[in-house]
Design a protein around this motif. Structure first.
Motif, PDB file in Angstrom:
ATOM      1  N   GLY A  25       1.227 -20.084   7.175  1.00 59.88           N
ATOM      2  CA  GLY A  25       0.097 -20.812   7.740  1.00 59.88           C
ATOM      3  C   GLY A  25       0.162 -22.307   7.531  1.00 59.88           C
ATOM      4  O   GLY A  25      -0.786 -23.018   7.842  1.00 59.88           O
ATOM      5  N   GLY A  26       1.289 -22.814   7.014  1.00 58.52           N
ATOM      6  CA  GLY A  26       1.389 -24.249   6.738  1.00 58.52           C
ATOM      7  C   GLY A  26       2.707 -24.817   7.200  1.00 58.52           C
ATOM      8  O   GLY A  26       3.520 -24.142   7.834  1.00 58.52           O
ATOM      9  N   ALA A  27       2.937 -26.100   6.858  1.00 55.63           N
ATOM     10  CA  ALA A  27       4.151 -26.803   7.258  1.00 55.63           C
ATOM     11  C   ALA A  27       5.262 -26.655   6.216  1.00 55.63           C
ATOM     12  O   ALA A  27       6.428 -26.885   6.504  1.00 55.63           O
ATOM     13  CB  ALA A  27       3.850 -28.280   7.479  1.00 55.63           C
ATOM     14  N   LYS A  28       4.903 -26.271   4.979  1.00 61.56           N
ATOM     15  CA  LYS A  28       5.889 -26.098   3.909  1.00 61.56           C
ATOM     16  C   LYS A  28       6.156 -24.614   3.705  1.00 61.56           C
ATOM     17  O   LYS A  28       5.450 -23.765   4.237  1.00 61.56           O
ATOM     18  CB  LYS A  28       5.354 -26.710   2.606  1.00 61.56           C
ATOM     19  N   SER A  29       7.149 -24.312   2.882  1.00 64.62           N
ATOM     20  CA  SER A  29       7.497 -22.913   2.604  1.00 64.62           C
ATOM     21  C   SER A  29       6.318 -22.167   1.989  1.00 64.62           C
ATOM     22  O   SER A  29       5.533 -22.726   1.227  1.00 64.62           O
ATOM     23  CB  SER A  29       8.685 -22.837   1.645  1.00 64.62           C
ATOM     24  N   LEU A  30       6.236 -20.891   2.325  1.00 63.56           N
ATOM     25  CA  LEU A  30       5.256 -19.970   1.762  1.00 63.56           C
ATOM     26  C   LEU A  30       6.007 -19.048   0.808  1.00 63.56           C
ATOM     27  O   LEU A  30       7.012 -18.442   1.184  1.00 63.56           O
ATOM     28  CB  LEU A  30       4.613 -19.141   2.884  1.00 63.56           C
ATOM     29  N   THR A  31       5.531 -18.947  -0.434  1.00 63.37           N
ATOM     30  CA  THR A  31       6.121 -18.038  -1.405  1.00 63.37           C
ATOM     31  C   THR A  31       5.024 -17.093  -1.872  1.00 63.37           C
ATOM     32  O   THR A  31       3.931 -17.535  -2.245  1.00 63.37           O
ATOM     33  CB  THR A  31       6.714 -18.800  -2.612  1.00 63.37           C
ATOM     34  N   PHE A  32       5.320 -15.792  -1.832  1.00 59.41           N
ATOM     35  CA  PHE A  32       4.311 -14.810  -2.219  1.00 59.41           C
ATOM     36  C   PHE A  32       4.958 -13.579  -2.823  1.00 59.41           C
ATOM     37  O   PHE A  32       6.139 -13.300  -2.613  1.00 59.41           O
ATOM     38  CB  PHE A  32       3.433 -14.417  -1.017  1.00 59.41           C
ATOM     39  N   LEU A  33       4.145 -12.864  -3.595  1.00 58.37           N
ATOM     40  CA  LEU A  33       4.547 -11.571  -4.119  1.00 58.37           C
ATOM     41  C   LEU A  33       3.919 -10.498  -3.255  1.00 58.37           C
ATOM     42  O   LEU A  33       2.787 -10.659  -2.781  1.00 58.37           O
ATOM     43  CB  LEU A  33       4.057 -11.378  -5.551  1.00 58.37           C
ATOM     44  N   VAL A  34       4.640  -9.414  -3.066  1.00 55.18           N
ATOM     45  CA  VAL A  34       4.063  -8.233  -2.422  1.00 55.18           C
ATOM     46  C   VAL A  34       4.294  -7.061  -3.363  1.00 55.18           C
ATOM     47  O   VAL A  34       5.419  -6.761  -3.737  1.00 55.18           O
ATOM     48  CB  VAL A  34       4.599  -8.001  -0.986  1.00 55.18           C
ATOM     49  N   LEU A  35       3.178  -6.476  -3.799  1.00 55.59           N
ATOM     50  CA  LEU A  35       3.209  -5.303  -4.664  1.00 55.59           C
ATOM     51  C   LEU A  35       3.003  -4.098  -3.767  1.00 55.59           C
ATOM     52  O   LEU A  35       2.019  -4.052  -3.013  1.00 55.59           O
ATOM     53  CB  LEU A  35       2.110  -5.375  -5.718  1.00 55.59           C
ATOM     54  N   GLN A  36       3.915  -3.150  -3.833  1.00 55.17           N
ATOM     55  CA  GLN A  36       3.869  -2.006  -2.925  1.00 55.17           C
ATOM     56  C   GLN A  36       3.840  -0.704  -3.714  1.00 55.17           C
ATOM     57  O   GLN A  36       4.682  -0.474  -4.568  1.00 55.17           O
ATOM     58  CB  GLN A  36       5.073  -2.033  -1.977  1.00 55.17           C
ATOM     59  N   GLY A  37       2.845   0.104  -3.433  1.00 50.15           N
ATOM     60  CA  GLY A  37       2.704   1.386  -4.111  1.00 50.15           C
ATOM     61  C   GLY A  37       1.281   1.875  -3.915  1.00 50.15           C
ATOM     62  O   GLY A  37       0.512   1.252  -3.205  1.00 50.15           O
ATOM     63  N   VAL A  38       0.930   2.901  -4.477  1.00 51.26           N
ATOM     64  CA  VAL A  38       1.757   3.857  -5.207  1.00 51.26           C
ATOM     65  C   VAL A  38       2.165   4.917  -4.204  1.00 51.26           C
ATOM     66  O   VAL A  38       1.318   5.475  -3.515  1.00 51.26           O
ATOM     67  CB  VAL A  38       0.967   4.473  -6.382  1.00 51.26           C
ATOM     68  N   GLY A  39       3.455   5.153  -4.099  1.00 52.16           N
ATOM     69  CA  GLY A  39       3.984   6.127  -3.169  1.00 52.16           C
ATOM     70  C   GLY A  39       5.361   5.725  -2.710  1.00 52.16           C
ATOM     71  O   GLY A  39       5.887   4.689  -3.097  1.00 52.16           O
ATOM     72  N   GLU A  40       5.961   6.538  -1.855  1.00 49.71           N
ATOM     73  CA  GLU A  40       7.301   6.270  -1.351  1.00 49.71           C
ATOM     74  C   GLU A  40       7.241   5.151  -0.318  1.00 49.71           C
ATOM     75  O   GLU A  40       6.466   5.209   0.636  1.00 49.71           O
ATOM     76  CB  GLU A  40       7.885   7.535  -0.726  1.00 49.71           C
ATOM     77  N   TYR A  41       8.066   4.110  -0.509  1.00 53.68           N
ATOM     78  CA  TYR A  41       8.085   2.953   0.392  1.00 53.68           C
ATOM     79  C   TYR A  41       8.804   3.285   1.691  1.00 53.68           C
ATOM     80  O   TYR A  41       9.844   3.945   1.695  1.00 53.68           O
ATOM     81  CB  TYR A  41       8.802   1.777  -0.280  1.00 53.68           C
ATOM     82  N   ASP A  42       8.242   2.796   2.783  1.00 52.24           N
ATOM     83  CA  ASP A  42       8.945   2.724   4.054  1.00 52.24           C
ATOM     84  C   ASP A  42       8.397   1.538   4.831  1.00 52.24           C
ATOM     85  O   ASP A  42       7.376   0.951   4.469  1.00 52.24           O
ATOM     86  CB  ASP A  42       8.858   4.024   4.875  1.00 52.24           C
ATOM     87  N   PHE A  43       9.099   1.119   5.857  1.00 52.57           N
ATOM     88  CA  PHE A  43       8.716  -0.005   6.719  1.00 52.57           C
ATOM     89  C   PHE A  43       8.833   0.525   8.138  1.00 52.57           C
ATOM     90  O   PHE A  43       9.916   0.904   8.573  1.00 52.57           O
ATOM     91  CB  PHE A  43       9.686  -1.173   6.498  1.00 52.57           C
ATOM     92  N   VAL A  44       7.695   0.613   8.832  1.00 52.16           N
ATOM     93  CA  VAL A  44       7.688   1.131  10.193  1.00 52.16           C
ATOM     94  C   VAL A  44       7.471  -0.029  11.150  1.00 52.16           C
ATOM     95  O   VAL A  44       6.363  -0.557  11.258  1.00 52.16           O
ATOM     96  CB  VAL A  44       6.581   2.196  10.383  1.00 52.16           C
ATOM     97  N   PRO A  45       8.526  -0.524  11.828  1.00 47.88           N
ATOM     98  CA  PRO A  45       8.365  -1.640  12.758  1.00 47.88           C
ATOM     99  C   PRO A  45       7.523  -1.220  13.950  1.00 47.88           C
ATOM    100  O   PRO A  45       7.627  -0.090  14.428  1.00 47.88           O
ATOM    101  CB  PRO A  45       9.793  -1.980  13.173  1.00 47.88           C
ATOM    102  N   LEU A  46       6.682  -2.131  14.406  1.00 50.64           N
ATOM    103  CA  LEU A  46       5.814  -1.849  15.558  1.00 50.64           C
ATOM    104  C   LEU A  46       6.201  -2.792  16.681  1.00 50.64           C
ATOM    105  O   LEU A  46       6.150  -4.004  16.538  1.00 50.64           O
ATOM    106  CB  LEU A  46       4.346  -2.053  15.183  1.00 50.64           C
TER     107      LEU A  46
END
Length: 117
Positions: free
Chosen positions: A92-113
């Motif tokens: 959302g800005g002009a500089k780099s965005l750095t963030f953490l993403v905590l994922q759980g609890v469960g089996e991870y997957d990534f479903v592209p839409l």
């Protein structure tokens, strides 16, 4: 229409400035991502896990469906996306965005839409 297939590793689906895995346990993981001003994590969902976003630097624009929503986060702010809710992460800005993403609890997957606006 073909249903998108879930993947276990989405790193080949989109480019980021930097990606670092901080923790990975069965059912839970913490990843740090850095996006340039023009990069994004494309529309996707997760079958079982929630995404908890925590902004370290920069500004995040998070777009969501079901219901349609836009969330803007600054450093120190957190937002949780429940499993199966479509979302898109952008800088959302002009500089780099750095963030953490905590994922759980469960089996991870990534479903592209595809075709989500």
């Amino acid at each position: 229409m073909n249903q998108p297939q879930p993947v276990k590793d989405a790193s080949s689906l989109y480019e980021v400035e930097r990606r670092a895995q901080h923790a990975a346990r069965p059912g839970f993981r913490i990843t740090e991502l850095q996006l340039s001003a023009t990069q994004k994590v494309p529309w996707h969902t997760h079958t079982h896990v929630s995404d908890t976003f925590y902004v370290l630097e920069g500004q995040m624009r998070l777009f969501l469906q079901n219901p349609k929503e836009e969330v803007n986060l600054k450093p120190g702010e957190v937002y949780v996306v429940r499993p199966t809710r479509p979302h898109l992460v952008t800088n959302g800005g002009a500089k780099s965005l750095t963030f953490l993403v905590l994922q759980g609890v469960g089996e991870y997957d990534f479903v592209p839409l595809l075709g989500t606006k």
